[in-house]
Design a protein around this motif. Structure first.
Motif, PDB file in Angstrom:
ATOM      1  N   MET A 123       0.825  -1.210   0.000  1.00 22.85           N
ATOM      2  CA  MET A 123       0.000   0.000   0.000  1.00 22.85           C
ATOM      3  C   MET A 123       0.858   1.259   0.000  1.00 22.85           C
ATOM      4  N   SER A 124       1.943   1.259   0.759  1.00 16.53           N
ATOM      5  CA  SER A 124       2.799   2.449   0.800  1.00 16.53           C
ATOM      6  C   SER A 124       3.414   2.731  -0.559  1.00 16.53           C
ATOM      7  N   LEU A 125       3.793   1.688  -1.286  1.00 16.75           N
ATOM      8  CA  LEU A 125       4.325   1.875  -2.635  1.00 16.75           C
ATOM      9  C   LEU A 125       3.254   2.438  -3.566  1.00 16.75           C
ATOM     10  N   ALA A 126       2.004   2.002  -3.371  1.00 14.48           N
ATOM     11  CA  ALA A 126       0.914   2.444  -4.248  1.00 14.48           C
ATOM     12  C   ALA A 126       0.550   3.907  -4.014  1.00 14.48           C
ATOM     13  N   VAL A 127       0.568   4.358  -2.749  1.00  5.87           N
ATOM     14  CA  VAL A 127       0.098   5.711  -2.439  1.00  5.87           C
ATOM     15  C   VAL A 127       1.215   6.745  -2.435  1.00  5.87           C
ATOM     16  N   SER A 128       2.476   6.303  -2.475  1.00  6.33           N
ATOM     17  CA  SER A 128       3.587   7.239  -2.302  1.00  6.33           C
ATOM     18  C   SER A 128       3.637   8.370  -3.329  1.00  6.33           C
ATOM     19  N   PRO A 129       3.396   8.146  -4.633  1.00  3.56           N
ATOM     20  CA  PRO A 129       3.473   9.276  -5.574  1.00  3.56           C
ATOM     21  C   PRO A 129       2.464  10.381  -5.256  1.00  3.56           C
ATOM     22  N   LEU A 130       1.193   9.996  -5.035  1.00  4.31           N
ATOM     23  CA  LEU A 130       0.169  10.991  -4.720  1.00  4.31           C
ATOM     24  C   LEU A 130       0.418  11.622  -3.357  1.00  4.31           C
ATOM     25  N   LEU A 131       0.864  10.796  -2.403  1.00  7.00           N
ATOM     26  CA  LEU A 131       1.103  11.314  -1.055  1.00  7.00           C
ATOM     27  C   LEU A 131       2.241  12.332  -1.064  1.00  7.00           C
ATOM     28  N   LYS A 132       3.226  12.138  -1.922  1.00  4.14           N
ATOM     29  CA  LYS A 132       4.337  13.079  -2.011  1.00  4.14           C
ATOM     30  C   LYS A 132       3.844  14.457  -2.455  1.00  4.14           C
ATOM     31  N   VAL A 133       2.915  14.460  -3.421  1.00  2.00           N
ATOM     32  CA  VAL A 133       2.345  15.727  -3.895  1.00  2.00           C
ATOM     33  C   VAL A 133       1.551  16.407  -2.780  1.00  2.00           C
ATOM     34  N   ILE A 134       0.741  15.620  -2.062  1.00  2.00           N
ATOM     35  CA  ILE A 134      -0.085  16.178  -0.983  1.00  2.00           C
ATOM     36  C   ILE A 134       0.786  16.751   0.127  1.00  2.00           C
ATOM     37  N   VAL A 135       1.825  16.018   0.503  1.00  2.00           N
ATOM     38  CA  VAL A 135       2.724  16.502   1.554  1.00  2.00           C
ATOM     39  C   VAL A 135       3.399  17.796   1.128  1.00  2.00           C
ATOM     40  N   SER A 136       3.778  17.894  -0.158  1.00  2.00           N
ATOM     41  CA  SER A 136       4.415  19.115  -0.658  1.00  2.00           C
ATOM     42  C   SER A 136       3.454  20.302  -0.592  1.00  2.00           C
ATOM     43  N   VAL A 137       2.184  20.064  -0.937  1.00  2.00           N
ATOM     44  CA  VAL A 137       1.192  21.138  -0.930  1.00  2.00           C
ATOM     45  C   VAL A 137       0.884  21.588   0.498  1.00  2.00           C
ATOM     46  N   LEU A 138       0.733  20.607   1.411  1.00  2.00           N
ATOM     47  CA  LEU A 138       0.347  20.929   2.784  1.00  2.00           C
ATOM     48  C   LEU A 138       1.542  21.174   3.709  1.00  2.00           C
ATOM     49  N   ALA A 139       2.761  21.126   3.139  1.00  2.00           N
ATOM     50  CA  ALA A 139       3.965  21.279   3.964  1.00  2.00           C
ATOM     51  C   ALA A 139       3.978  22.558   4.786  1.00  2.00           C
ATOM     52  N   PRO A 140       3.633  23.736   4.201  1.00  2.00           N
ATOM     53  CA  PRO A 140       3.662  24.961   5.031  1.00  2.00           C
ATOM     54  C   PRO A 140       2.727  24.888   6.233  1.00  2.00           C
ATOM     55  N   VAL A 141       1.522  24.344   6.022  1.00  2.00           N
ATOM     56  CA  VAL A 141       0.578  24.228   7.131  1.00  2.00           C
ATOM     57  C   VAL A 141       1.098  23.227   8.165  1.00  2.00           C
ATOM     58  N   ALA A 142       1.613  22.082   7.679  1.00  2.00           N
ATOM     59  CA  ALA A 142       2.135  21.055   8.582  1.00  2.00           C
ATOM     60  C   ALA A 142       3.311  21.586   9.396  1.00  2.00           C
ATOM     61  N   ASP A 143       4.186  22.366   8.746  1.00  2.00           N
ATOM     62  CA  ASP A 143       5.330  22.946   9.464  1.00  2.00           C
ATOM     63  C   ASP A 143       4.861  23.912  10.545  1.00  2.00           C
ATOM     64  N   GLY A 144       3.812  24.668  10.230  1.00  2.00           N
ATOM     65  CA  GLY A 144       3.274  25.584  11.229  1.00  2.00           C
ATOM     66  C   GLY A 144       2.704  24.849  12.429  1.00  2.00           C
ATOM     67  N   VAL A 145       1.992  23.757  12.168  1.00  2.00           N
ATOM     68  CA  VAL A 145       1.435  22.953  13.259  1.00  2.00           C
ATOM     69  C   VAL A 145       2.557  22.350  14.100  1.00  2.00           C
ATOM     70  N   GLN A 146       3.598  21.833  13.430  1.00  2.00           N
ATOM     71  CA  GLN A 146       4.717  21.225  14.161  1.00  2.00           C
ATOM     72  C   GLN A 146       5.458  22.260  15.003  1.00  2.00           C
ATOM     73  N   TRP A 147       5.519  23.496  14.508  1.00  2.00           N
ATOM     74  CA  TRP A 147       6.186  24.555  15.275  1.00  2.00           C
ATOM     75  C   TRP A 147       5.447  24.794  16.582  1.00  2.00           C
ATOM     76  N   ILE A 148       4.119  24.817  16.481  1.00  2.00           N
ATOM     77  CA  ILE A 148       3.304  25.019  17.682  1.00  2.00           C
ATOM     78  C   ILE A 148       3.486  23.849  18.656  1.00  2.00           C
TER      79      ILE A 148
END
Length: 427
Positions: A123-148
């Motif tokens: 499953m991880s191999l199957a979802v990794s391409p799309l998940l990489k795009v999603i993580v890149s798009v949501l990275a600024p928000v995720a970084d902000g949450v992690q900072w908090i």
């Protein structure tokens, strides 16, 4: 049913599907074997490389997944509430809550996570391409949450990590080995070998050495024939040579060198001075780690070293074989004297020589007696009893009934251990 209702239902189904994607991806990415993915990556699998890349930044990946998952779940719940209010009125809030709870739990959480647990790498191999795009798009928000999060918990997490609350790689490996052994996938012998490798960094030369009371040595001042007789009687190929005091080790004799000298002198042993060709002794501290000592043996191409304490007194000797036996178990050949120090009895008890190391007893009987308080089983009993017991005394330590069978001077020579069923008062 109106077109608007159909569109709302369709949107809810799509959002639940996206939620299932996020839930399954989270479980698959965290449950995947990094070793298997690394092997696939070396074979040229680009998706495995993507999974590894995402896993190298777990905080950002998990943060993006949770943000996306909560976003679609909240949106789906809001649409369902609007739809049910339109159909059932004020009671629609209750119906929407019950319906969405059931749908989210079953189809967006349990179902995808269960599949991901049973096939994490697939499953991880199957979802990794799309998940990489999603993580890149949501990275600024995720970084902000992690900072908090780090601002709130950073100090505490650092302290717990420093105190050893977070497992090390060695602890994770040991836990995995034990888990597979309990499941039957790893047999006891293999578990002991793998555990022995991991234990090398925690053990010292003191834990595996042959104590000086059990060392076989020869007196360099004896007659040549007597020295030769001692060498022939010994099952060992290397013997320390001393002069005067038994602790004054001046060299080490190798049987092959003895044979070479005998041949050179026409088998006339009286012409041989054994101290002339004895190699210089190599002394190592008793606190030397086994891993370091193993590396030292390999560097020096040596197999034998004498162990000394902080005052320079000889405590015993250690060989390359002693260290290897910590990994593979007892190594014997046709000249070794069989060690019958552990003798299981028909009633479930075990008779043990006092000089048997606790570690060897644990490995042989698959027990878990503590190994940090003392090296030998006799030492463990003295350590716990805080006295030198007499024959016939009985103690209960660590859920074992321990009876002292024999003692020679101040040394306990034989004990009987029985897994305790009922409490036994100290003798």
């Amino acid at each position: 049913m109106t077109a608007e209702t159909l569109m709302t239902l369709g949107a809810i189904v799509v959002l639940l599907s996206i939620s299932a994607f996020f839930s399954g991806s989270e479980t698959a990415m965290t449950a995947s074997s990094r070793a298997r993915l690394r092997a696939l990556e070396k074979e040229g699998d680009q998706r495995a490389a993507t999974v590894t890349e995402l896993s190298n930044e777990p905080e950002r990946m998990i943060g993006a997944i949770l943000i996306g998952n909560n976003l679609v779940n909240i949106l789906a719940s809001a649409l369902a509430t609007t739809l049910f209010l339109r159909i059932f009125g004020e009671a629609g809030v209750v119906y929407a809550t019950l319906a969405m709870t059931a749908l989210v739990v079953v189809f967006a959480e349990v179902l995808p996570k269960t599949y991901a647990i049973f096939a994490p790498e697939k499953m991880s191999l199957a979802v990794s391409p799309l998940l990489k795009v999603i993580v890149s798009v949501l990275a600024p928000v995720a970084d902000g949450v992690q900072w908090i999060v780090k601002r709130v918990l950073g100090t505490r997490l650092h302290a717990e990590s420093k105190d050893g609350m977070l497992p090390s790689a060695h602890e994770e490996l040991r836990g995995t080995i034990d888990l597979h052994h309990e499941d039957g996938a790893v047999v006891k012998h293999d578990r002991d070998m793998l555990g022995g490798i991991l234990d090398l960094r925690d053990l010292e030369v003191l834990d595996v050495m042959v104590h000086r009371t059990q060392m076989q040595t020869v007196d360099g001042g004896d007659a040549p024939q007597k020295i030769l007789d001692e060498i022939l009687k010994s099952p060992h190929t290397r013997l320390p040579v001393y002069r005067g005091e038994s602790e004054n080790i001046v060299g080490v004799l190798h049987v092959k060198d003895v044979l070479r000298e005998l041949n050179r002198h026409g088998n006339d042993v009286e012409k041989i001075d054994f101290t002339d060709f004895a190699t210089d002794p190599w002394f190592v501290p008793e606190s030397t780690g086994l891993k370091n000592q193993l590396n030292a043996f390999l560097r020096r191409k040596a197999h034998f070293a004498l162990v000394v304490d902080e005052y320079g007194e000889v405590m015993g000797l250690v060989t390359l074989e002693d260290i290897l036996e910590e990994i593979v178990g007892q190594i014997t050949d046709e000249h070794d004297i069989e060690n019958a120090g552990i003798r299981p009895q028909s009633d479930g008890s075990v008779n043990v020589d006092g000089s048997v190391p606790v570690r060897d007893l644990n490995r042989h009987m698959d027990w878990t007696l503590p190994e940090d308080g003392a090296t030998t089983i006799a030492g463990l009993v003295i350590h716990e009893a805080q006295t030198i017991p007499e024959p016939g005394q009985v103690f209960t330590f660590y859920d074992f009934r321990i009876e002292v069978l024999r003692k020679q001077r101040n040394q306990i020579t034989a004990l009987r251990l029985t897994p305790a069923v009922t409490p036994v008062e100290n003798g």
